[in-house]
Design a protein around this motif. Structure first.
Motif, PDB file in Angstrom:
ATOM      1  N   ASP A 295       0.682  -1.245  -0.117  1.00 46.08           N
ATOM      2  CA  ASP A 295      -0.119   0.004   0.068  1.00 46.08           C
ATOM      3  C   ASP A 295       0.766   1.227  -0.065  1.00 46.08           C
ATOM      4  N   ALA A 296       1.927   1.255   0.931  1.00 41.51           N
ATOM      5  CA  ALA A 296       2.876   2.458   0.850  1.00 41.51           C
ATOM      6  C   ALA A 296       3.471   2.494  -0.281  1.00 41.51           C
ATOM      7  N   PHE A 297       3.990   1.548  -0.970  1.00 44.78           N
ATOM      8  CA  PHE A 297       4.748   1.791  -2.388  1.00 44.78           C
ATOM      9  C   PHE A 297       3.681   2.083  -3.303  1.00 44.78           C
ATOM     10  N   ALA A 298       2.596   1.712  -3.281  1.00 46.37           N
ATOM     11  CA  ALA A 298       1.650   2.154  -4.198  1.00 46.37           C
ATOM     12  C   ALA A 298       1.187   3.675  -4.220  1.00 46.37           C
ATOM     13  N   ALA A 299       1.133   4.067  -3.013  1.00 47.44           N
ATOM     14  CA  ALA A 299       0.945   5.581  -2.696  1.00 47.44           C
ATOM     15  C   ALA A 299       2.148   6.295  -3.331  1.00 47.44           C
ATOM     16  N   GLN A 300       3.342   5.766  -3.070  1.00 48.77           N
ATOM     17  CA  GLN A 300       4.474   6.628  -3.409  1.00 48.77           C
ATOM     18  C   GLN A 300       4.654   6.730  -4.871  1.00 48.77           C
TER      19      GLN A 300
END
Length: 522
Positions: A295-300
């Motif tokens: 999720d964090a990777f996708a947002a970044q």
């Protein structure tokens, strides 16, 4: 031959890519110290000088090992450029095969020492272990290339590889067919019971491996890894050690503190799990961490207009769905693709934006039919995290394992909660179902020193719940702790955050933890 066999034949580049992203630090004490990466030092007052009756000093070995220079070798094997002024030396020593149960024989334990031109001549070492997560000797150069070299200004670092891994005598016990089927979780076998298919493979692998390591088939767990550290302390003839344990290495360090509480001068537990955590609970925490990291990777990725397009998580989900349906890139299984993504997120290289775009580029290219970059990540994940030594050590540590029927339930239930990684995570528990049962090491009691706890908000190897769980263990051990939480993506706050490293260096120097918890942004 099925197309999936092409995966292992492609490029074996050792580049790992990932992304870092801000989140919210959990469970911080009141009024935490807020820190930045500026100058790699947190804001606030420096740690106080040690008192005369404070924590013991970290002493230099009285009897040292027979070191040989291996700077080029170790940096090369970790795919890291050598650092000016940093010297790596290798050595090994023999440890009793089973000092706990008394089985005769010995094992060779490999260690790597890092020094720099700034390291004081008579400084005591920091002993570092990553346990079974990956060889410590592989992670050490990565740490040094980021901010770890700052530790060398005051202390040498000695990385100890877990028995059967890395510089320690390796274990070779599975045939190529079993290894490949376990990597793929037997996805391409016929039948509608993946648990039964994979269990048949792991039964053979377990038999072969326990025969190979006999009479030490019960001598590869956390407790024995802790005794290998005690053997090193005894050889050095020092009263106590400074220990840094990361991930499974933190469990090893906790086990050492449980069996030798008076031999610990410093204890840093980075990304820890409790020593007695059950296999199902540990696996679910890992799967939660994988989902949080994705999720964090996708947002970044979306914020940086990365190659995966406006909805990166949907693109990754589609890639995994194709692999799950047997249409993976290059014939890859869903397990190998998921493991490649997890490994890339856990062990990032380079700055955040570049790493995000590199991983996104590999996944986008794979969706378009170019599998070269993804195969590099698959092979890297295999090399780093799927060796026979890791199979033996990981299964030796797996406690209170679920039954096959319970795994079948979780294969159905977890994907509903953890869509991308749930099924693969549940099936991963099958590899240890046939391994001889072990017991948890003794938890520490009567610790005389404060403990520094570190954690990562988005950790795809252990999740982020272990810090609070281990904090309770430290209270029960009769001492105090402070926490350093980094809100990035990765496995090991001390490895990947310069900000998080600063409180650790202060603790190593003085023996005193910071006055309050520390929050480090991504």
């Amino acid at each position: 031959m099925h197309r999936r066999r092409l995966v292992r034949a492609l490029s074996t580049s050792t580049v790992v890519v990932s992304a870092l992203l801000a989140g919210c630090a959990p469970l911080l004490a009141a009024n935490p110290r807020y820190a930045t990466d500026s100058g790699a030092r947190p804001q606030g007052q420096p740690a106080p000088e040690p008192k005369a009756d404070g924590p013991p000093a970290v002493e230099s070995p009285k009897n040292d090992l027979s070191w040989r220079n291996c700077t080029s070798q170790i940096f090369s094997e970790s795919a890291v450029d050598p650092l000016p002024g940093v010297i790596l030396d290798c050595a090994s020593y023999d440890a009793d095969l089973d000092p706990i149960a008394g089985a005769t024989g010995s094992v060779s334990i490999g260690v790597v020492r890092a020094r720099s031109v700034q390291t004081p001549e008579n400084a005591g070492p920091l002993v570092m272990t990553t346990g079974s997560d990956l060889p410590t000797s592989v992670q050490l150069p990565v740490w040094l290339s980021r901010a770890g070299a700052d530790v060398l200004k005051s202390n040498p670092i000695v990385a100890i590889d877990r028995r059967g891994m890395g510089m320690s005598s390796p274990i070779d016990c599975r045939d190529m067919f079993d290894r490949q089927e376990m990597l793929e979780q037997a996805q391409f076998q016929s039948g509608d019971d993946p648990v039964a298919n994979l269990s048949a493979i792991t039964q053979t692998a377990t038999t072969n491996c326990t025969d190979t390591i006999a009479p030490g088939d019960s001598a590869y767990d956390n407790a024995h890894a802790a005794e290998d550290i005690e053997r090193l302390r005894d050889l050095w003839d020092v009263p106590a050690l400074a220990l840094l344990g990361i991930g499974n290495g933190a469990q090893v360090a906790l086990a050492y503190a449980g069996s030798h509480p008076d031999k610990v001068a410093r204890l840093v537990l980075d990304s820890p799990l409790p020593v007695g955590i059950g296999a199902e609970a540990a696996t679910e925490q890992r799967v939660k961490g994988e989902q949080a990291a994705l999720d964090a990777f996708a947002a970044q990725c979306a914020a940086s207009d990365c190659p995966l397009g406006p909805d990166p998580k949907a693109a990754v989900d589609a890639l995994l769905a194709d692999a799950r349906a047997g249409n993976g890139p290059g014939g890859a299984s869903v397990a190998t693709v998921a493991d490649a993504i997890t490994t890339a997120l856990a062990y990032p290289r380079g700055d955040r934006t570049a790493a995000t775009n590199s991983l996104a580029s590999a996944l986008a290219a794979a969706r378009s039919g170019d599998v070269n970059q993804l195969n590099n990540l698959i092979n890297q994940a295999d090399t780093l995290r799927q060796t026979d030594g890791q199979f033996v050590n990981t299964c030796s540590d797996a406690l209170n394992r679920p039954t096959p029927d319970r795994v079948r339930e979780l294969v159905v239930a977890w994907p509903k909660v953890y869509p991308q990684f749930g099924a693969v995570g549940a099936l991963s528990m099958v590899q240890c179902l046939n391994w001889p049962s072990g017991s948890a090491p003794k938890e520490p009691q009567d610790l005389k020193i404060p403990v520094l706890l570190m954690g990562v908000q988005n950790d795809p190897i252990v999740g982020n719940e272990g810090v609070s769980q281990v904090a309770a263990t430290i209270i029960n051990a009769g001492t105090s702790s402070k926490r350093v939480i980094w809100q990035g993506i990765g496995h090991g706050a001390s490895i990947y955050s310069e900000c998080a490293l600063a409180p650790m260096i202060g603790y190593l120097d003085s023996g005193n933890v910071p006055e309050t918890d520390t929050y480090c942004p991504a």
